[in-house]
Write an enzyme that holds these catalytic residues in place. Structure first.
Site, PDB file in Angstrom:
ATOM      1  N   GLU A 197       0.810  -1.218   0.000  1.00 51.16           N
ATOM      2  CA  GLU A 197       0.000   0.000   0.000  1.00 51.16           C
ATOM      3  C   GLU A 197       0.844   1.270   0.000  1.00 51.16           C
ATOM      4  O   GLU A 197       0.386   2.337   0.405  1.00 51.16           O
ATOM      5  CB  GLU A 197      -0.974  -0.028   1.187  1.00 51.16           C
ATOM      6  CG  GLU A 197      -1.921  -1.213   1.106  1.00 51.16           C
ATOM      7  CD  GLU A 197      -3.028  -1.186   2.139  1.00 51.16           C
ATOM      8  OE1 GLU A 197      -3.076  -0.261   2.960  1.00 51.16           O
ATOM      9  OE2 GLU A 197      -3.864  -2.119   2.118  1.00 51.16           O
ATOM     10  N   GLU A 471     -13.571  -8.688   8.541  1.00 53.64           N
ATOM     11  CA  GLU A 471     -12.194  -8.288   8.859  1.00 53.64           C
ATOM     12  C   GLU A 471     -11.613  -9.395   9.729  1.00 53.64           C
ATOM     13  O   GLU A 471     -12.195  -9.751  10.750  1.00 53.64           O
ATOM     14  CB  GLU A 471     -12.170  -6.957   9.606  1.00 53.64           C
ATOM     15  CG  GLU A 471     -10.790  -6.542  10.106  1.00 53.64           C
ATOM     16  CD  GLU A 471      -9.747  -6.481   9.000  1.00 53.64           C
ATOM     17  OE1 GLU A 471     -10.005  -5.813   7.986  1.00 53.64           O
ATOM     18  OE2 GLU A 471      -8.683  -7.121   9.133  1.00 53.64           O
ATOM     19  N   HIS A 539      -9.333  -7.861   0.875  1.00 55.56           N
ATOM     20  CA  HIS A 539      -8.459  -6.700   1.076  1.00 55.56           C
ATOM     21  C   HIS A 539      -7.221  -7.105   1.875  1.00 55.56           C
ATOM     22  O   HIS A 539      -7.292  -7.965   2.735  1.00 55.56           O
ATOM     23  CB  HIS A 539      -9.228  -5.591   1.795  1.00 55.56           C
ATOM     24  CG  HIS A 539     -10.110  -4.816   0.863  1.00 55.56           C
ATOM     25  ND1 HIS A 539     -10.127  -3.457   0.816  1.00 55.56           N
ATOM     26  CD2 HIS A 539     -10.968  -5.238  -0.105  1.00 55.56           C
ATOM     27  CE1 HIS A 539     -10.985  -3.054  -0.120  1.00 55.56           C
ATOM     28  NE2 HIS A 539     -11.514  -4.114  -0.682  1.00 55.56           N
ATOM     29  N   GLU A 564      -8.962   4.673   0.270  1.00 60.96           N
ATOM     30  CA  GLU A 564      -8.887   5.005   1.695  1.00 60.96           C
ATOM     31  C   GLU A 564      -7.719   5.934   2.000  1.00 60.96           C
ATOM     32  O   GLU A 564      -7.786   6.760   2.907  1.00 60.96           O
ATOM     33  CB  GLU A 564      -8.790   3.731   2.537  1.00 60.96           C
ATOM     34  CG  GLU A 564      -7.545   2.907   2.254  1.00 60.96           C
ATOM     35  CD  GLU A 564      -7.492   1.587   3.037  1.00 60.96           C
ATOM     36  OE1 GLU A 564      -8.439   1.300   3.781  1.00 60.96           O
ATOM     37  OE2 GLU A 564      -6.505   0.858   2.884  1.00 60.96           O
TER      38      GLU A 564
END
Lengths: 758, 758
Positions: A197, A471, A539, A564
């Site tokens: 990321e 999650e 994710h 995000e």
């Protein structure tokens, strides 16, 4: 009686260099394969007569293990090979993806497979009545290196047939080399075992080492970089003479994700692993026994497990395909299906339940910090089995509540969105991340203000579905323990898609996000989901390698810096002009586009802002292909710009045809797509911080037909920083052959819908 | 404006030494607790006025972690404590175990709990409008050290209440010290993270270091020893002045198993962990920051995870109890219920389905090497999903076949045995161990010659059950993925007990058999099994710590060197006179006794032989208490000695009363037990290689009642090596008050049944 070895003299030394030469169907790509004087497999590759990969070695170093004596092989697969057999064949087939950028995909390649053997002798001591002696025992084992040569690149992999002399082995590291021809420009991310990321770096290869330190966002708790010249794939490059080159992998299943370590003029030895417990690259702890390749060579570097090993293999098996895509036209890099083609056909008998999905969700306001996933501030920490949630005092900022979710359902129903994602619906968010907490979620128990039955019933009554959220906090053992029940719960209430998340360090501790075991886990979840007719959008999971061809219920991944980050300080405007060349090569990204109110301060305390115009945001629904597309902003923000939102209502996310009209990495991308099963076309263009003037030649429209054309463009004075919400909407009638000239603002873009007149 | 810290001067230094003194209910055991001048918790313990544990420190070193800044604590819990509160109370309660050596167990202790606080200050930088300054922020956190003082020993544990300043922490190591009073004799096993199947060593404490190397069976592929003075618990010792001392632990759940590292006069620093990837102790890689205790001190050493850390904790939580049992009578060491008492009460609502079980099984002939678990030699390796087992060529030595299993069922039915274990029934045994193979078994698919439905039906028709077998090959991830389906299969066919196995290295790689995560796994399996009304008998799992009180469906464990080693070279004759003092302290062992044909060569190619007489074998059913007892030899061997086998038919495995008549570690054990719900008594005596003359005073019989007494004794010339099958069976009528004098041969023993005359 003593016997002398009779076989000792018969050691086979591969003195001859053999070579295979294979050209792609149209001859543009040529591959040469040979064995060098040490019997090391070697290949090179060219495109239209220009070298792309200079002669480079292939091989795997195997690890030593205490079980070696029991049959676990530890003799490296690096050198000493002889050529046993060669096979060349041509394949030309066309297949239909369940969803995708085109209705059909042609898979046309020339295949070359070299069967290679290693021979060696080994002393064997015998002891029996009346005779003692030492014999040289002769051994042989074989591997296959298989190349597929396409007009726009190659794929190769190692295959390990089942055989007496090769049944199990541990990989110390794979040593596939990619020797570049010069100091290319590269768009790269720091090689990292746990995060992908970061912002993409643009630099010459020779500048990677110098830029690594500032390329790493050390504040990210998952950082685990392994080398000052380690980078991730898909790695997009451009040579000084204008070739676009991309290195990635295809069909990475039950194998560690590959990184690339660049050998530059300062490299002393290859890194073999990250120092245990550290998250930063360290001087090479265990140097390879093999000579260092030339500078400008990338060498594969696999993600290790907790012990530093890269893979446990059992024959018959193979590595993923290593891919080198090449073209002198950047548009071809985006249009290529090489990676999907190198994956196995669909493994699911029934795919009728898999569908493209446009969705909104209770998400952005939490990312921005306006509301929370968690429900209460009562406890310094949470143990799931020790709390009576009905007696807990809510803090009042819990987003996933009945009222708000109904509001989103109403919005989705009104605007033709298929599903509504709700994050933070289930208990455990009070202390979910980075505490090495195994039992962090049960994926079963809603917070008291989330009535799971009522909300699903309500959604269904309006023709909308809820989109599940799991999650895992990277506690994979916990997730696997609850998986079956979690999927049963989804089936019970009518969810058909799940967004999974892997934030934080992997539990079991010491493992990494992109290791063999984690890659196995991600695919295990996808397969188990398929049994329950559930689509998966994972994710923080490993970057995709085209496995969605085989398991088309894997409808999305994050695996890169998504929207995000616009709430975490922002991403550069060119970010979305790079991703299609890199991250998207392996499969679609759930980028969650569609931010209309880019200055978050307007409605929150968040100082961050999205570096994009509204027209640019609309373009992403086309330039960032995905069968799963979110409208990520708040309903009230869309309601303010309802005329622009019309495009999101209209746009498809599954296509019969896609034509890349313009492209240059990190600069601009323009694409036209025909919506599946219709005659409607959509065109999108996105550019970097410098703006762009797009030329859209309407050659693709049906001749002799008129189309109602709606153009969503940046206003003249639009700018991603100073004036992002300035757009124009123009309607006109157009036909094939016309050309539209559209100005994109800095950080902007445009979107067009083209509907045939009735 | 600048402000100076006001709090800087208020640091609390614990200058006063506080002390608690607690005596056990009868006053025999006295515990002292204090804080030393550095605020380190310190305790000592005595028995009848004689010191047992000299002043020893308590504490935990916490690990540093990259998540420390997010709330993970890393300030060690070692020193700087002040006493906040003390509480003393007495408990006297009696409870009924679901199964056990006695019908009821008295739990009588005096409890002392010291609440301790650490205070510290920490700089906090503030920056705001018009003021900048540094402040000392004051912090406080509390732990409790809780002692329970029994007449035969103590238990203590650390408790970590939930609080603002202590929510999550990682354990670098627990530092509980046990300073012995001198150079005791100890019966010890090398401290090892992965195996507890070594032969017990008998030596002085000062001799441990010198004997370690030869104490380790380096040929065992699981060996992972960590220190040249590391030993396992339960550690049985005897002081020079005749005190029996035993150190172990109770209620080890979700915490790493404890070893003990002896500080001797050569110790330079405590070992903190095994070198990664190694299986041998190494010079201390990370020395403790705290001073080394005196020689003859044992320091706790926990089993690490793959990263070398010992535990991830979330408050509220506690460690297991650390136990020190003491007596001047060895029989009390065996009669003690201290460890069971320190465990939590039964957690299961319904225990009606849990029952004592006598069983035979298709097992010994495979251990001996006469037949095989696996079915075919066709493949160099197996992938479960790629083989059509109906087309595979069997090698003809597969033991778990219909015919043989029916033979065992017939034998069990005829002899009143409850169940028949069948190992090797399920596919995957062709290459099951030590190849780092994850997907090794599916626990679902029988080999073609094992008709699971027919055999269960057949067994049930004869009043017998089959006993399931799940060898996991230590691939725990694979087992957990299949667990629910595996238990459903058991329910479907009517199995109510499973023998699990954990041979080989743990997958995920790098983990160890006795780590926190593995201890969590074993208990997870027991809890999941309970949901399905399944009893568990776990082999190679962590050594028990009395958790069978809380989860009585955990009916057995191996966790030590079992009878199988009689086929792997043999165990010393004194082995079974040590195990009740050590391994059995934590719970029953599935020792699988009953070998009648001790010379394996008589019926196989195995040169090994069991070092026991037939009468000694019978004794084990009494001296090695377990609610699960196997008759391990072949039916045809029992049929040859059917008169001796009568005892195995008769003997119970659940008891109302147990009286240890004679005991000395490694020498002899004699015990009398009254079968549950009957008036039948059974007496067993087992001795070492020197023989023994047992005196059995029949005080325990009902006065005025006559008993038919059958004595199974070694014949005069019996000897475990030269004449193991020589036994006598004597029947007579006896009554209370009489004394039986019974000679036990070297490596022999005796067994007696006493049935009241009708």
């Amino acid at each position: 009686m003593k016997r002398k070895s009779i076989l000792a003299a018969l050691v086979l030394v591969p003195l001859t260099v053999v070579a295979g030469r294979v050209a792609s169907p149209n001859g543009d790509v040529v591959l040469n394969f040979s064995l060098d004087d040490k019997g090391r497999p070697t290949y090179d590759m060219s495109y239209k007569g220009r070298p792309v990969v200079l002669p480079s070695h292939l091989g795997l170093e195997l690890a030593k293990d205490k079980h070696a004596s029991r049959g676990l092989d530890e003799r490296s697969l690096m050198d000493g090979f002889t050529l046993v057999d060669e096979q060349t064949s041509t394949t030309d087939e066309t297949w239909r993806p369940v969803w995708g950028e085109t209705a059909t995909i042609r898979n046309h390649y020339v295949e070359y497979a070299a069967k290679l053997a290693q021979h060696w002798t080994q002393p064997r001591v015998t002891a029996g009545e009346g005779q003692r002696g030492m014999f040289e025992e002769r051994h042989q084992r074989e591997i296959i290196i298989r190349f597929r040569v396409y007009d726009d690149g190659i794929g190769f992999r190692y295959e390990f047939p089942q055989q007496k002399e090769l049944n199990y082995f541990l990989i110390q590291d794979e040593r596939s080399e990619f020797r570049m021809t010069g100091d290319h420009t590269a768009w790269w991310l720091p090689g990292d075992y746990d995060t992908q990321e970061q912002e993409t770096q643009e630099s010459r290869l020779s500048e990677i080492r110098g830029r690594m330190d500032k390329a790493v966002n050390w504040g990210n708790s998952s950082v685990a970089v392994f080398s000052p010249t380690g980078v991730q794939t898909a790695l997009q490059m451009k040579s000084q003479d204008g070739l676009y080159i991309n290195i990635h992998e295809a069909a990475c299943a039950d194998y560690a994700t590959m990184h690339l370590e660049l050998v530059d003029d300062q490299t002393k030895a290859l890194t073999t692993q990250l120092k245990g417990g550290s998250n930063a690259y360290t001087p090479n702890p265990k140097p390879s026994a093999y000579p260092l390749p030339q500078p400008f060579t990338f060498v594969s570097h696999l993600t290790p497990d907790a012990t530093g090993l890269k893979g446990a293999m059992q024959t018959p098996c193979q590595t993923p395909w290593r891919t080198v895509m090449v073209s002198d036209d950047a548009r071809q890099m985006l249009a290529s299906n090489l990676i999907l083609n190198l994956n196995e056909p669909c493994a699911l008998d029934d795919t009728s339940w898999i569908h493209p999905t446009k969705y909104c969700g209770v998400w952005w306001e939490m990312i921005v910090g306006k509301s929370n996933w968690h429900y209460t501030d009562d406890f310094p920490s949470i143990k799931l089995d020790q709390i009576d949630w009905t007696k807990v005092k809510p803090h009042g900022r819990h987003a996933a509540n009945n009222e708000k979710v109904k509001r989103y359902i109403d919005f989705a129903a009104k605007n033709g969105l298929d599903e509504v994602l709700v994050e933070g619906w289930n208990v455990g968010w009070e202390d979910w991340a980075n505490m090495w907490k195994r039992d962090v979620f049960d994926f079963q128990t809603p917070y008291p203000d989330f009535d799971i039955k009522m909300l699903n019933d309500y959604a269904h009554s309006k023709g909308v579905k809820l989109l599940m959220h799991h999650e895992t906090s990277s506690s994979t053992q916990n997730y696997e323990r609850h998986l079956e029940q979690a999927f049963q719960l989804m089936n019970k209430y009518g969810y058909d898609a799940v967004k999974t998340g892997y934030v934080g360090d992997i539990i079991p501790r010491g493992d990494h996000h992109y290791s063999q075991s984690m890659n196995n886990h991600y695919l295990y979840v996808v397969k188990e989901a398929a049994r329950h007719h559930i689509m998966v959008n994972a994710h923080e999971a490993t970057r995709p390698t085209g496995l969605c061809r085989t398991y088309p219920n894997l409808v999305g991944n994050e695996s890169a810096r998504g929207t995000e980050y616009e709430a975490f300080g922002g991403s550069r405007p060119d970010h979305t002009c790079i991703l299609p060349f890199t991250r998207l090569q392996g499969g679609p990204m759930d980028y969650t586009p569609g931010i209309f109110v880019t200055r978050l301060k307007e409605w929150s305390n968040n100082d961050s802002w999205a570096r994009i115009t509204i027209a640019g945001s609309l373009a992403l629904y086309l330039t960032m292909y995905s069968p799963l597309q979110m409208a990520a902003d708040l309903p009230e923000h869309y309601e303010k710009f309802d005329d622009a939102f019309q495009f999101i209502r209209d746009v498809a996310c599954d296509w019969d045809e896609s034509i890349y009209l313009e492209a240059e990495p990190a600069d601009y991308i323009t694409v036209a797509r025909k919506a599946k099963g219709t005659d409607n076309w959509f065109v999108g263009g996105k550019c970097d911080e410098n703006g762009h003037e797009a030329l859209v030649k309407l050659d693709f429209l049906d001749k002799g037909r008129k189309y109602l054309c709606t153009i969503y463009a940046d206003a003249k004075d639009a700018h991603y920083e100073t004036n992002p919400q300035a757009y124009t909407i123009t309607k006109k009638v157009v036909k094939a052959g016309q050309t539209l000239k559209i100005k994109e603002a800095p950080g902007g873009g445009f979107a067009i819908s083209l509907m045939p007149e009735k």
